[in-house]
Design a protein around this motif. Structure first.
Motif: not given
Lengths: 256, 291
Positions: A52-55, A72-84
């Motif tokens: 899951c960590f690298n989709r 972290h530190p930027d706090g993005i959700n790597i599972l987010g639908k908008d994340i490539d």
């Protein structure tokens, strides 16, 4: 050792393949410059969690994530639908169970990640290739034959090459999926020593079947069972003084 | 009794396997024996250097070069069409299309190979040539370009189908390795899958070349059946196969030099295809060693 800094957080992660729920709500911290081991009997979902960590699941149909992995530190959700997923994989490297070098030269294998990112500068690539091979403990063995086929290397060398390939792009987290399960004891020891060294530069998450390996190389251990996280803690504590009965049964070899 | 049965089965299997070898040897034998009288009449030097091929004329010339140039040119044009399109189609089918849709798309593409070649011939003559004439007004009714393009379309499925098989058999752990360092689908297809499948893809190309060299109807219909030593695709020309058809359809007396010339043409074509097959084998071996 450096101070304890949170690098990633898994928050109530559920994952399903088709209608089969494989991860049933995992919450787990990943600390910077520490090795986190995922252990548990076959089918507990530890490799699924790692992927899951690298989709990686995005490559196949019918994969569904629910929940978050916050980087972290930027706090993005790597599972987010908008994340490539490609962006995620550029930040998080992976080494697989079976050594899988490309049928290319040693140099091309390590340079591949940089080249697909569009890095053109030859001197930069050469520098990185050397540095990564040194980090992976392979430089002295291959420095005179960088242009020969990677597939001609031994299994242990191939796996260290795959580590170098993953390191070349300076990932923030390195995922290791049972990296020694296809290797002989000497190559295994070599890789384990390497993990200890690499910890200084990169955050590591490792899936392993070998409890001894987990105890030897990891700082934190997560014990998983049937898609649930049963216990997470410092490896010393997990292996000497587990709090959960299931964990104790597993590490004492009563099941699994 | 059981051993006898085993022996019998073995013999039958051997004969089945050997039949194609015997047929090939037989063909080579006939081509060679029929060509010998021809070379008693025409010197090998004339055959290889004369720039005209007019066995059916009063003042006969027997230079194979015009037929070779025609064959070479149509094959080149066909490959320029078939190799890029076939490879890209294969990469698309293997790396982009979901399995369910592939089961529909691949047979449709393979249907291209099921169209009778005579249909392709008239398609080239009556549809593609007029279309090309709108772009190149000087283009004649019979030309190599149109025949070559249509032949290329015809062999796309040979190239794509085998290439796709080769790409699909690339182990998925190599793809995962590529994706894991952040590569895109197209980078994975062109930098990892195609190089890894290259020995199989080479066989696909070789099959395409053999098909193009041996193709008859399209060139016989659309390229004009005029032996012509040229490398200009806008001119009419004839290939070795087109010449054989032309002579076979005529009423040349058995044993005449013109009649024997088709065996010589056939032998030349066989040598040509053999050369390509050897090059193909060599390439395959070379790429397999590299892996």
């Amino acid at each position: 050792m450096k101070d304890l800094v949170l690098r990633a957080e898994v928050k109530d992660l559920k994952f399903s393949y088709g209608d089969k729920l494989v991860l049933k709500g995992i919450t787990l911290p990943v600390y910077e410059n520490r090795v986190t081991a995922l252990i548990g009997p076959s089918g507990c979902g530890k490799t699924t969690l790692l992927r899951c960590f690298n989709r990686m699941h995005d490559l196949y149909a019918n994969a569904h994530y629910n929940g978050e992995i916050t980087l972290h530190p930027d706090g993005i959700n790597i599972l987010g639908k908008d994340i490539d997923p490609m962006e995620v994989r550029m930040r998080i490297g992976m080494v697989f169970q079976k050594p899988n070098p490309f049928p290319k030269s040693i140099y091309e294998n390590v340079a591949y990640g940089l080249k697909v990112r569009g890095v053109k500068k030859k001197s930069f690539i050469e520098e990185r290739v050397e540095k990564s091979l040194q980090q992976a403990g392979l430089w002295t063995e291959v420095k005179d034959r960088l242009n020969s086929a990677a597939t001609a290397l031994s299994g242990g060398q191939q796996q260290r090459l795959c580590i170098a390939r993953a390191l070349a792009t300076e990932p923030e987290i390195l995922l290791l999926d049972e990296p020694t399960s296809a290797l002989d004891p000497i190559s295994t020891r070599h890789i384990e020593e390497l993990i200890q060294e690499l910890r200084k530069d990169v955050t590591i998450a490792i899936v392993t079947h070998s409890l001894h390996q987990a105890a030897r190389v990891s700082d934190y251990t997560a014990f998983m069972y049937l898609g649930d996280l049963i216990e997470f803690g410092a490896s010393d504590q997990i292996f000497t003084n587990p709090k959960d009965q299931k964990t104790e049964n597993y590490i004492t070899g009563r099941f699994g | 009794m059981r051993r006898l049965k085993e022996r019998l089965i073995e013999t039958v299997l051997f004969l089945a396997a050997a039949s194609s070898v015997f047929v090939t040897l037989g063909i080579v034998g006939i081509l060679v024996t029929e060509s010998i009288p021809f070379f008693e009449h025409v010197s090998i030097k004339d055959f290889l250097t004369d720039t005209e091929w007019t066995p059916l004329f009063e003042n006969a010339h027997y230079g194979i070069l015009p037929l070779l140039s025609g064959t070479f040119l149509t094959t080149m044009i066909a490959l320029l069409v078939a190799i890029p399109l076939g490879t890209v189609a294969a990469a698309f089918l293997s790396e982009y299309v979901r399995p369910g849709i592939k089961e529909i798309l691949k047979p449709i593409l393979e249907l291209l190979a099921a169209v009778p070649t005579v249909v392709y011939g008239y398609f080239a003559l009556l549809f593609v040539t007029p279309l090309l004439q709108k772009v190149i007004p000087s283009l004649g009714g019979f030309n190599v370009l149109s025949a070559g393009i249509v032949m290329g379309v015809m062999i796309i499925p040979y190239v794509s189908s085998l290439s796709e098989d080769a790409m699909r058999s690339v182990p998925s752990h190599l793809r995962e390795a590529s994706f894991a360092v952040g590569a895109s689908r197209i980078q994975t297809a062109f930098r990892v899958v195609i190089p890894a499948a290259f020995s199989g893809i080479t066989s696909a190309y070789i099959l395409g070349i053999s098909r193009a060299l041996g193709e008859t109807m399209v060139v016989a219909i659309a390229a004009g059946m005029q032996p012509n030593l040229t490398l200009n695709p806008l001119e009419p020309s004839a290939t070795i196969t087109a010449f054989i058809v032309q002579v076979s359809l005529g009423d040349l007396p058995h044993g005449s030099i013109g009649y024997q010339s088709i065996y010589v043409a056939g032998l030349s074509l066989l040598c040509l295809t053999l050369c390509f097959n050897i090059i193909g084998l060599w390439l395959r071996k070379k790429f397999q060693e590299k892996e």
